[in-house]
Design a protein around this motif. Structure first.
Motif, PDB file in Angstrom:
ATOM      1  N   ALA A 138       0.828  -1.214   0.000  1.00 25.85           N
ATOM      2  CA  ALA A 138       0.000   0.000   0.000  1.00 25.85           C
ATOM      3  C   ALA A 138       0.861   1.263   0.000  1.00 25.85           C
ATOM      4  N   GLY A 139       2.182   1.083   0.058  1.00 30.14           N
ATOM      5  CA  GLY A 139       3.079   2.238   0.000  1.00 30.14           C
ATOM      6  C   GLY A 139       3.249   2.973   1.321  1.00 30.14           C
ATOM      7  N   LEU A 140       2.947   2.323   2.424  1.00 31.33           N
ATOM      8  CA  LEU A 140       3.156   2.974   3.722  1.00 31.33           C
ATOM      9  C   LEU A 140       4.647   2.984   4.064  1.00 31.33           C
ATOM     10  N   GLU A 141       5.037   3.925   4.889  1.00 31.47           N
ATOM     11  CA  GLU A 141       6.451   4.041   5.260  1.00 31.47           C
ATOM     12  C   GLU A 141       6.843   2.915   6.224  1.00 31.47           C
ATOM     13  N   LEU A 142       7.971   2.266   5.928  1.00 36.58           N
ATOM     14  CA  LEU A 142       8.445   1.175   6.790  1.00 36.58           C
ATOM     15  C   LEU A 142       9.679   1.618   7.574  1.00 36.58           C
ATOM     16  N   ASP A 143       9.853   1.041   8.752  1.00 41.16           N
ATOM     17  CA  ASP A 143      11.023   1.333   9.575  1.00 41.16           C
ATOM     18  C   ASP A 143      12.124   0.337   9.200  1.00 41.16           C
ATOM     19  N   GLU A 144      13.160   0.845   8.561  1.00 41.24           N
ATOM     20  CA  GLU A 144      14.233  -0.024   8.058  1.00 41.24           C
ATOM     21  C   GLU A 144      14.995  -0.717   9.191  1.00 41.24           C
ATOM     22  N   HIS A 145      15.109  -0.040  10.335  1.00 40.30           N
ATOM     23  CA  HIS A 145      15.925  -0.591  11.424  1.00 40.30           C
ATOM     24  C   HIS A 145      15.149  -1.545  12.315  1.00 40.30           C
ATOM     25  N   ARG A 146      13.969  -1.131  12.719  1.00 40.54           N
ATOM     26  CA  ARG A 146      13.213  -1.912  13.700  1.00 40.54           C
ATOM     27  C   ARG A 146      12.208  -2.835  13.059  1.00 40.54           C
ATOM     28  N   GLY A 147      11.956  -2.651  11.764  1.00 37.36           N
ATOM     29  CA  GLY A 147      10.848  -3.351  11.126  1.00 37.36           C
ATOM     30  C   GLY A 147       9.554  -2.635  11.495  1.00 37.36           C
ATOM     31  N   GLY A 148       8.491  -2.966  10.824  1.00 36.57           N
ATOM     32  CA  GLY A 148       7.199  -2.375  11.169  1.00 36.57           C
ATOM     33  C   GLY A 148       6.872  -1.135  10.353  1.00 36.57           C
ATOM     34  N   VAL A 149       5.630  -0.699  10.492  1.00 37.56           N
ATOM     35  CA  VAL A 149       5.146   0.482   9.778  1.00 37.56           C
ATOM     36  C   VAL A 149       5.369   1.706  10.662  1.00 37.56           C
ATOM     37  N   VAL A 150       5.864   2.757  10.064  1.00 32.00           N
ATOM     38  CA  VAL A 150       6.123   3.989  10.823  1.00 32.00           C
ATOM     39  C   VAL A 150       4.807   4.735  11.058  1.00 32.00           C
ATOM     40  N   VAL A 151       4.503   4.976  12.324  1.00 36.33           N
ATOM     41  CA  VAL A 151       3.344   5.815  12.655  1.00 36.33           C
ATOM     42  C   VAL A 151       3.800   6.925  13.608  1.00 36.33           C
ATOM     43  N   ASN A 152       2.967   7.940  13.755  1.00 37.98           N
ATOM     44  CA  ASN A 152       3.299   9.003  14.709  1.00 37.98           C
ATOM     45  C   ASN A 152       2.840   8.580  16.111  1.00 37.98           C
ATOM     46  N   ALA A 153       2.960   9.484  17.070  1.00 40.07           N
ATOM     47  CA  ALA A 153       2.610   9.146  18.454  1.00 40.07           C
ATOM     48  C   ALA A 153       1.116   8.875  18.608  1.00 40.07           C
ATOM     49  N   GLU A 154       0.321   9.286  17.604  1.00 39.22           N
ATOM     50  CA  GLU A 154      -1.124   9.009  17.648  1.00 39.22           C
ATOM     51  C   GLU A 154      -1.463   7.697  16.923  1.00 39.22           C
ATOM     52  N   LEU A 155      -0.420   6.980  16.547  1.00 36.78           N
ATOM     53  CA  LEU A 155      -0.524   5.672  15.888  1.00 36.78           C
ATOM     54  C   LEU A 155      -1.174   5.758  14.509  1.00 36.78           C
ATOM     55  N   GLN A 156      -0.954   6.901  13.887  1.00 35.00           N
ATOM     56  CA  GLN A 156      -1.523   7.133  12.568  1.00 35.00           C
ATOM     57  C   GLN A 156      -0.421   7.040  11.515  1.00 35.00           C
ATOM     58  N   ALA A 157      -0.687   6.246  10.463  1.00 36.28           N
ATOM     59  CA  ALA A 157       0.290   6.093   9.386  1.00 36.28           C
ATOM     60  C   ALA A 157      -0.005   7.095   8.270  1.00 36.28           C
TER      61      ALA A 157
END
Ligand code: FAD
Ligand code: NAD
Ligand code: NAD
Length: 517
Positions: A310-329
């Motif tokens: 879906a083209g969401l931003e991924l965290d290269e180091h930790r794995g997972g989808v990058v979200v802000n502190a409100e858990l929004q991608a």
């Protein structure tokens, strides 16, 4: 460039058109869709319903059953001698109270299949759970998703809570069909449980982390009277070697050995081959280990397949989808649980693979999904726990990494005597079906008895009965491990992020009651 601009414009128009109100009675439209029928989705569902009681929610999961607790699968389920209870996915918690792993809460969840989904003309108030279905595509601009049978559904808000996928080791490939399995789901539990039920099995568990260590103890305990032999192989010096300070990791290994496990630390597998019905593992040392079955527990990868497409931003180091502190991608797209790399306001960017993080993160995501004005940050520190059989249990908050420097404080005397603990359990019976985190402190253990002296192989026999380990980074306290010391999680949360000062350590650890006994 022109194409991009046109694409962007299309996206904007689509997003503007996808206002939930306009779509409300459209077929195949759901104001809330939660992808992944796991812990985080369950918590999000409850939070949405609290804020918006008439919400229509669709949970989509690709397992056969709805949300359930995974933790008992490597612990209490193996300490249950009643096979009927196990069949029903029930277990006795450490207080002896019978519970079930399936999460029910206050809500009635209506299970549906793809055929029933097809017949729904307009989403009505209530929670629907579609099992055995995989979401294959997510179109963020269109606010839609596609199921594995090609069906397209539209959403107002979507949660991605797809959890993690267990890793395997290429070196285990030569083992033969079905001889090497990972362990994550109820299905995995059922398979291993039925295998261990027959006598004389040799089980090898690869991995010395949370899962490998819990499972080694649990399976060994369960298989004791069936002559089941468990061998655990991992590269670290001791069990939980990536998490505990070295001395504690080594001591934990001595305890795991007491449970009958043949622990092989500092060991790696060099090659694998099938020998008749068995698997022969050759270690780098040249030693050979025979197994009827091998369980690999070498960590998970955040399940980001869908998010990546879906083209969401991924965290290269930790794995997972990058979200802000409100858990929004992205707008109207939220993530929670194991697959989420979030900004922790106190400790920085993190990805956490534990139950309480899925519950608390799922709640925050759900609250934000249900209210456009809330903008709630995920600030409350999640805790995690583990039990290595009925004698060792710990709870923790923050970052526990054995590479950090640590300060440990231990009580000299044994913990609660069995009788005292049983009495305490009577006074504070375990609560069922509550997501109220006030319940957290109630983890008492009726079965906690002091370890037999002969079980302790290190010099100071009573040293590690009850204690506290502080993990430090840049002079700050970033993690706390409470060993056989329950109900102190809130005190630990208060200390997290504080500067560590040797002079003030007495006052700091006072709430933990270490020196009182
Ligand atoms: P999950 O619970 O894994 O749920 C994700 C779900 O999404 C899965 O059912 C998956 O099949 C489904 N899914 C994925 N992709 C799709 C898709 N495209 N379409 C549809 N469905 C999809 N933590 C602790 O803190 N303490 C413990 O003692 C503890 N014990 C554990 C014991 C075991 C055996 C295991 C496996 C884990 C344990 N954990 C423990 C970790 C804890 O269970 C996880 O952190 C938690 O389950 C994460 O929840 P989640 O909702 O993120 O993911
Ligand atoms: P983990 O990340 O805790 O442990 C990984 C372990 O894999 C390491 O400790 C190491 O021993 C082993 N390993 C890595 N590479 C290896 C190699 N080449 N050869 C042999 N061993 C190797 O992951 P896990 O223990 O597999 O647990 C799976 C997931 O379930 C994790 O997300 C974990 O947090 C979760 N879980 C949590 C709990 C809990 O919180 N109490 C309990 C069970 C499972
Ligand atoms: P808990 O037992 O209240 O469960 C934690 C969360 O799980 C709750 O917030 C809730 O969302 C969910 N949950 C549990 N049972 C549910 C049910 N029947 N219906 C709906 N939701 C439910 O909290 P805890 O005390 O932190 O225990 C968590 C885990 O620890 C459980 O697996 C339990 O078996 C285990 N445990 C261990 C000990 C110990 O001494 N080591 C003691 C108690 C519990």
């Amino acid at each position: 460039v022109v194409e991009e601009a046109v694409e962007e414009e299309k996206e904007e128009t689509a997003a503007a058109a996808a206002v939930p109100v306009a779509a409300k009675h459209e077929k195949d439209y759901y104001p809330y869709i939660l992808i992944g029928a796991g812990t985080a989705s369950f918590a999000a569902m409850e939070a949405i319903r609290e804020k918006d009681p008439s919400a229509a929610i669709l949970i989509i999961g690709n397992e056969d059953i709805g949300p359930y607790m995974r933790p008992p699968l490597s612990k209490e389920m193996w300490f249950n001698k009643d096979e009927e209870t196990t069949k029903n996915l029930s277990f006795k918690d450490w207080q002896g109270k019978e519970r079930n792993i399936v999460l029910h809460g206050k809500e009635t969840i209506q299970s549906i299949d793809q055929e029933a989904l097809e017949k729904i003309e307009s989403a009505e108030s209530g929670v629907k759970l579609l099992t055995g279905a995989t979401v294959e595509d997510l179109n963020i601009a269109e606010q839609s998703l596609t199921l594995n049978n090609g069906k397209v559904l539209k959403y107002g808000k979507v949660l991605l809570a797809t959890g993690g996928i267990p890793k395997t080791l290429p070196v285990l490939q030569g083992a033969g069909e079905g001889k090497v399995t990972t362990f994550r789901s109820v299905e995995d539990f059922k398979k291993l449980h039925s295998l261990v039920k027959s006598a004389d099995k040799k089980i090898v568990i690869v991995g010395g982390g949370f899962l490998g260590s819990e499972l080694a103890v649990a399976v060994s305990h369960y298989g004791k009277d069936k002559n089941v032999k468990v061998t655990q192989i991992f590269p670290e010096d001791g069990n939980m070697g990536l998490v505990f300070p070295r001395y504690l990791s080594k001591w934990t290994t001595s305890q795991v050995e007491q449970e009958g496990v043949n622990v092989k630390p500092n060991s790696r597998i060099a090659s694998t081959k099938a020998v008749g019905e068995q698997v022969e593992l050759t270690l780098e040392s040249g030693e050979k280990v025979l197994a009827d079955h091998v369980v690999v527990a070498v960590g998970i990868e955040a399940n980001v397949e869908l998010a990546k497409k879906a083209g969401l931003e991924l965290d290269e180091h930790r794995g997972g989808v990058v979200v802000n502190a409100e858990l929004q991608a992205r707008r109207n797209v939220y993530c929670a649980g194991d697959m989420t790399s979030f900004h922790d306001v106190t400790l920085g960017r993190r990805r956490v693979e534990h139950y309480d993080n899925a519950i608390l993160g799922g709640r925050v995501a759900g609250q934000n999904m249900a209210s456009d004005k809330l903008h709630k940050a995920y600030k409350h520190q999640s805790m995690f726990w583990s039990d290595l059989g009925p004698h060792i249990g710990y709870e923790a908050v923050g970052i526990l990494d054995s590479k950090l420097s640590t300060v440990s404080i231990w009580t000299k005397k044994p913990t609660v005597a069995a009788a005292d603990a049983a009495a305490a359990a009577e006074e504070a019976p375990a609560k069922e079906g509550s997501t109220d985190k006030k319940d957290e402190g109630k983890r008492e253990r009726a079965t906690a008895t002091p370890l037999p002296a002969e079980a302790v192989k290190v010099e100071d026999k009573e040293k590690y009965n009850k204690g506290l380990v502080l993990y430090l980074k840049d002079k700050k306290i970033v993690g706390l491990l409470m060993w056989n010391n329950f109900g102190k999680v809130d005190d630990a949360r208060k200390i997290l992020g504080q500067v560590y000062d040797t002079e003030k350590v007495e006052a700091l650890v006072k709430p933990f009651g270490i020196h009182e006994e």
